[in-house]
Scaffold this motif. Structure first.
Motif, mmCIF file in Angstrom:
data_model
loop_
_atom_site.group_PDB
_atom_site.id
_atom_site.type_symbol
_atom_site.label_atom_id
_atom_site.label_comp_id
_atom_site.label_asym_id
_atom_site.label_seq_id
_atom_site.Cartn_x
_atom_site.Cartn_y
_atom_site.Cartn_z
ATOM 1 N N PHE A 59 105.461 -24.013 -37.619
ATOM 2 C CA PHE A 59 106.748 -24.694 -37.648
ATOM 3 C C PHE A 59 107.072 -25.302 -36.285
ATOM 4 C CE2 PHE A 59 111.455 -24.537 -37.427
ATOM 5 C CZ PHE A 59 111.714 -25.466 -38.420
ATOM 6 N N ALA A 60 106.800 -24.557 -35.226
ATOM 7 C CA ALA A 60 107.045 -25.070 -33.872
ATOM 8 C C ALA A 60 106.161 -26.281 -33.593
ATOM 9 C CB ALA A 60 106.801 -23.978 -32.839
ATOM 10 N N ARG A 62 105.041 -28.457 -35.853
ATOM 11 C CA ARG A 62 105.593 -29.591 -36.603
ATOM 12 C C ARG A 62 106.817 -30.155 -35.902
ATOM 13 N NH1 ARG A 62 104.654 -26.386 -41.199
ATOM 14 N NH2 ARG A 62 106.876 -25.906 -41.326
ATOM 15 N N LYS A 63 107.694 -29.271 -35.423
ATOM 16 C CA LYS A 63 108.878 -29.736 -34.713
ATOM 17 C C LYS A 63 108.490 -30.476 -33.443
ATOM 18 C CE LYS A 63 112.562 -27.225 -34.269
ATOM 19 N NZ LYS A 63 113.475 -26.105 -34.007
ATOM 20 N N ARG A 66 107.197 -33.984 -34.268
ATOM 21 C CA ARG A 66 108.309 -34.904 -34.538
ATOM 22 C C ARG A 66 109.015 -35.290 -33.248
ATOM 23 N NH1 ARG A 66 110.045 -30.902 -39.096
ATOM 24 N NH2 ARG A 66 108.579 -31.503 -40.726
ATOM 25 N N ALA A 67 109.163 -34.325 -32.345
ATOM 26 C CA ALA A 67 109.787 -34.625 -31.053
ATOM 27 C C ALA A 67 108.929 -35.611 -30.269
ATOM 28 C CB ALA A 67 109.987 -33.340 -30.254
ATOM 29 N N ASP A 85 114.082 -32.753 -27.018
ATOM 30 C CA ASP A 85 112.701 -33.076 -27.369
ATOM 31 C C ASP A 85 111.739 -32.508 -26.339
ATOM 32 O OD1 ASP A 85 113.540 -34.390 -29.633
ATOM 33 O OD2 ASP A 85 113.555 -36.373 -28.685
ATOM 34 N N GLN A 88 111.404 -28.818 -26.984
ATOM 35 C CA GLN A 88 110.558 -28.502 -28.135
ATOM 36 C C GLN A 88 109.087 -28.651 -27.790
ATOM 37 O OE1 GLN A 88 111.995 -30.936 -31.334
ATOM 38 N NE2 GLN A 88 113.563 -29.465 -31.901
#
Length: 154
Positions: A59-60, A62-63, A66-67, A85, A88
């Motif tokens: 999950f981290a 994927r985040k 996106r960032a 961003d 992340q």
């Protein structure tokens, strides 16, 4: 509160002590829900914890991906960067690749902008050479004629 009611209930019964319900629990004989032994339950809990850690890492990532896309788009369009961003990206380890499905969106537009003025002008002129000007002129005049017929003011 519960002890108060228990004491009051015992006083109504005459103070008799109830025998303990169920067998005494020894550490070796104790069974956990589902009929698992202590070792099996500990193994199960460890596996659950490892799976949770793996899901959290994915999950981290994927985040962070996106960032990274947001950061690339902001730098491309010369917008202010967001500190969240950056945070992340650091949480995910800092070395984050663009997601494969989102990379063409960022890189495709960058390639179009990278063409400098002379290359863009040359591309425009080469496309202009393919245009048939008499056909374009006839088409434009035909459209103007159609508009004049529909509009009484012209």
């Amino acid at each position: 509160m519960a002890s108060f009611f228990t004491a009051a209930l015992k006083s109504f019964k005459g103070g008799e002590e109830e025998p303990p319900k169920g067998p005494p629990k020894d550490a070796k004989e104790a069974t956990l829900p589902g009929g698992m032994s202590c070792e099996e339950f500990e193994e199960y809990q460890r596996q659950l914890l490892e799976e949770k850690i793996e899901r959290d890492k994915a999950f981290a990532q994927r985040k962070a991906g996106r960032a990274a896309v947001r950061m690339h788009l902001r730098s491309k369009h010369r917008l202010a960067q967001d500190e969240r961003d950056d945070a992340q990206l650091h949480v995910a380890g800092g070395a984050v690749e663009l997601p494969q499905e989102l990379a063409p969106m960022v890189h495709g537009e960058e390639e179009e902008e990278e063409e400098d003025g002379s290359a863009a002008a040359f591309a425009f002129l080469s496309k202009l050479r393919d245009v048939e000007l008499p056909a374009l002129r006839d088409r434009a005049l035909g459209s103007v004629g159609e508009v004049k017929e529909k509009c009484a003011l012209m």
